[in-house]
Write an enzyme that holds these catalytic residues in place. Structure first.
Site, PDB file in Angstrom:
ATOM      1  N   ASP A  42      -8.933   0.977   3.941  1.00 55.29           N
ATOM      2  CA  ASP A  42      -9.372  -0.423   4.352  1.00 55.29           C
ATOM      3  C   ASP A  42      -9.892  -0.631   2.882  1.00 55.29           C
ATOM      4  O   ASP A  42     -10.767  -0.246   2.299  1.00 55.29           O
ATOM      5  CB  ASP A  42     -10.441  -0.313   5.496  1.00 55.29           C
ATOM      6  CG  ASP A  42     -10.496  -1.729   5.940  1.00 55.29           C
ATOM      7  OD1 ASP A  42      -9.351  -2.239   6.516  1.00 55.29           O
ATOM      8  OD2 ASP A  42     -11.544  -2.397   6.265  1.00 55.29           O
ATOM      9  N   SER A  43      -9.373  -2.007   2.636  1.00 53.73           N
ATOM     10  CA  SER A  43      -9.655  -2.722   1.392  1.00 53.73           C
ATOM     11  C   SER A  43      -9.699  -4.153   1.438  1.00 53.73           C
ATOM     12  O   SER A  43      -9.421  -4.759   2.302  1.00 53.73           O
ATOM     13  CB  SER A  43      -8.614  -2.064   0.377  1.00 53.73           C
ATOM     14  OG  SER A  43      -7.441  -2.134   0.820  1.00 53.73           O
TER      15      SER A  43
ATOM     16  N   HIS B 118      -8.993  -0.300  -7.257  1.00 56.72           N
ATOM     17  CA  HIS B 118      -9.969   0.317  -6.409  1.00 56.72           C
ATOM     18  C   HIS B 118      -9.330   1.420  -5.472  1.00 56.72           C
ATOM     19  O   HIS B 118      -9.704   2.576  -5.201  1.00 56.72           O
ATOM     20  CB  HIS B 118     -10.303  -0.982  -5.374  1.00 56.72           C
ATOM     21  CG  HIS B 118      -9.119  -1.544  -4.700  1.00 56.72           C
ATOM     22  ND1 HIS B 118      -8.071  -2.318  -5.617  1.00 56.72           N
ATOM     23  CD2 HIS B 118      -8.631  -2.113  -3.354  1.00 56.72           C
ATOM     24  CE1 HIS B 118      -6.985  -2.921  -4.858  1.00 56.72           C
ATOM     25  NE2 HIS B 118      -7.612  -2.770  -3.621  1.00 56.72           N
TER      26      HIS B 118
ATOM     27  N   LYS C 163       0.889  -1.423  -0.090  1.00 57.92           N
ATOM     28  CA  LYS C 163      -0.111  -0.184  -0.011  1.00 57.92           C
ATOM     29  C   LYS C 163       0.733   1.235   0.034  1.00 57.92           C
ATOM     30  O   LYS C 163       0.639   2.191  -0.829  1.00 57.92           O
ATOM     31  CB  LYS C 163      -0.829   0.086   1.172  1.00 57.92           C
ATOM     32  CG  LYS C 163      -1.876  -0.956   1.204  1.00 57.92           C
ATOM     33  CD  LYS C 163      -2.923  -0.619   2.551  1.00 57.92           C
ATOM     34  CE  LYS C 163      -4.066  -1.587   2.496  1.00 57.92           C
ATOM     35  NZ  LYS C 163      -4.871  -1.169   3.687  1.00 57.92           N
TER      36      LYS C 163
HETATM   37  P1  ITT Z   1      -3.215  -1.701   7.064  1.00 61.75           P
HETATM   38  O1  ITT Z   1      -4.499  -2.207   7.816  1.00 61.75           O
HETATM   39  O2  ITT Z   1      -2.198  -1.566   7.742  1.00 61.75           O
HETATM   40  O3  ITT Z   1      -3.477  -0.699   6.021  1.00 61.75           O
HETATM   41  P2  ITT Z   1      -3.605  -4.509   5.875  1.00 61.75           P
HETATM   42  O4  ITT Z   1      -2.822  -5.313   5.170  1.00 61.75           O
HETATM   43  O5  ITT Z   1      -4.074  -5.120   7.304  1.00 61.75           O
HETATM   44  O6  ITT Z   1      -2.935  -3.224   6.224  1.00 61.75           O
HETATM   45  P3  ITT Z   1      -6.489  -4.030   5.205  1.00 61.75           P
HETATM   46  O7  ITT Z   1      -6.799  -4.154   6.542  1.00 61.75           O
HETATM   47  O8  ITT Z   1      -7.101  -3.050   4.283  1.00 61.75           O
HETATM   48  O9  ITT Z   1      -4.926  -3.982   4.975  1.00 61.75           O
HETATM   49  O10 ITT Z   1      -6.706  -5.332   4.476  1.00 61.75           O
HETATM   50  C1  ITT Z   1      -6.728  -5.432   3.110  1.00 61.75           C
HETATM   51  C2  ITT Z   1      -6.336  -6.892   2.703  1.00 61.75           C
HETATM   52  O11 ITT Z   1      -7.021  -6.988   1.291  1.00 61.75           O
HETATM   53  C3  ITT Z   1      -4.731  -7.045   2.214  1.00 61.75           C
HETATM   54  O12 ITT Z   1      -4.053  -7.427   3.165  1.00 61.75           O
HETATM   55  C4  ITT Z   1      -4.728  -7.858   0.986  1.00 61.75           C
HETATM   56  O13 ITT Z   1      -5.026  -9.017   1.341  1.00 61.75           O
HETATM   57  C5  ITT Z   1      -6.290  -7.431   0.355  1.00 61.75           C
HETATM   58  N1  ITT Z   1      -6.065  -6.275  -0.390  1.00 61.75           N
HETATM   59  C6  ITT Z   1      -6.328  -5.172  -0.472  1.00 61.75           C
HETATM   60  N2  ITT Z   1      -6.087  -4.309  -1.535  1.00 61.75           N
HETATM   61  C7  ITT Z   1      -5.372  -5.166  -2.442  1.00 61.75           C
HETATM   62  C8  ITT Z   1      -4.661  -5.197  -3.443  1.00 61.75           C
HETATM   63  O14 ITT Z   1      -4.578  -4.019  -4.192  1.00 61.75           O
HETATM   64  N3  ITT Z   1      -4.226  -6.175  -4.209  1.00 61.75           N
HETATM   65  C9  ITT Z   1      -4.289  -7.360  -3.381  1.00 61.75           C
HETATM   66  N4  ITT Z   1      -4.799  -7.441  -2.365  1.00 61.75           N
HETATM   67  C10 ITT Z   1      -5.400  -6.314  -1.642  1.00 61.75           C
END
Ligand code: ITT
Length: 228
Positions: free
Chosen positions: A71-72, A180, A14
């Site tokens: 959050d994604s 996204h 990210k």
């Molecule tokens: P932060 O909360 O610290 O930002 P995180 O990895 O825990 O980091 P999220 O809670 O938003 O992030 O979870 C998003 C998950 O969704 C991430 O770990 C990936 O597995 C998936 N994801 C989100 N965006 C993605 C992308 O662009 N490509 C691939 N997987 C993605």
């Protein structure tokens, strides 16, 4: 002077994407790795919106600086929207990307409808509470096997309808054009001047008032008695 905004994440994938997406804007983008130890936020919200706001507000409050959180996650139609808000921990609390992908491919065995979408909610918050929200979504399909080396998370199994390849086969520039996160940030970028003005106003409002010395100005200190 550039406005400092903290990217509320330690996710290197990210961080790289945000740095590329915000490189032309007058902001100094920091991330959680630039600060000392900070407690983890519990991502227990039921929606991307809840979690994005929670992460942004927590970071803004603890550091006293504006923060942006994303959050994604991946939403798969045949799995009733799973893994959704649980995307990062789909295969368990400390799951690695490859564990989550393995679980997803197992769950998809025998499914003919492979439609999926990545969704992202961005929250930009200030320490006093208010936040701005932007959303982005991109459509695709879950592949039958891993394809490509780049990206992070579920990128090797997400076939993008826009790019005609998986996100892990795409360059970061290609992915950011249609992803996204790219779309949510493009929406924010389209009114970035307004966002910066908003941030500045909210941060100025929260500053403690300058000490008011007027009551001392005409004081005749010579008459002041000091009694012990
Ligand atoms: P932060 O909360 O610290 O930002 P995180 O990895 O825990 O980091 P999220 O809670 O938003 O992030 O979870 C998003 C998950 O969704 C991430 O770990 C990936 O597995 C998936 N994801 C989100 N965006 C993605 C992308 O662009 N490509 C691939 N997987 C993605």
């Amino acid at each position: 002077m550039n406005t400092i905004i903290v990217l509320a994440t330690r996710n290197e994938g990210k961080i790289k994407e945000f740095q590329a997406l915000l490189k032309d804007f007058p902001v100094e983008l920091k991330n959680l790795n630039d600060f000392g130890p900070i407690p983890e936020v519990k991502e227990d919200g039921e929606t991307f919106d809840d979690n994005a706001y929670k992460k942004a507000l927590f970071t803004a409050k603890i550091l006293g600086l504006p923060a942006i959180a994303d959050d994604s996650g991946l939403v798969v139609k045949a799995l009733d929207g799973a893994p959704g808000v649980h995307s990062a921990r789909y295969a368990g609390e400390n799951a690695r990307d490859q564990d989550n992908i393995k679980k997803l491919l197992q769950e998809m065995v025998g499914k003919t409808d492979r439609a999926a979408a990545f969704e992202c909610v961005l929250s930009i918050a200030v320490p006093s509470g208010p936040a701005l929200t932007y959303e982005g979504r991109c459509e695709g399909e879950i592949t039958n096997e891993i394809r490509g080396q780049d990206g992070f998370g579920y990128d090797p199994v997400f076939y993008s309808a826009d790019l005609n390849k998986t996100f892990a086969e795409a360059s970061m520039e290609e992915k950011n054009q249609v992803s996204h996160r790219g779309r949510a940030l493009a929406e924010a970028a389209s009114e970035f001047d307004k966002i910066l003005t908003w941030l500045k106003q909210r941060m100025d409002e929260a500053k403690p008032p300058k000490p008011d010395h007027s009551e001392f100005e005409h004081n005749d200190w010579s008459e002041e008695k000091i009694s012990n």
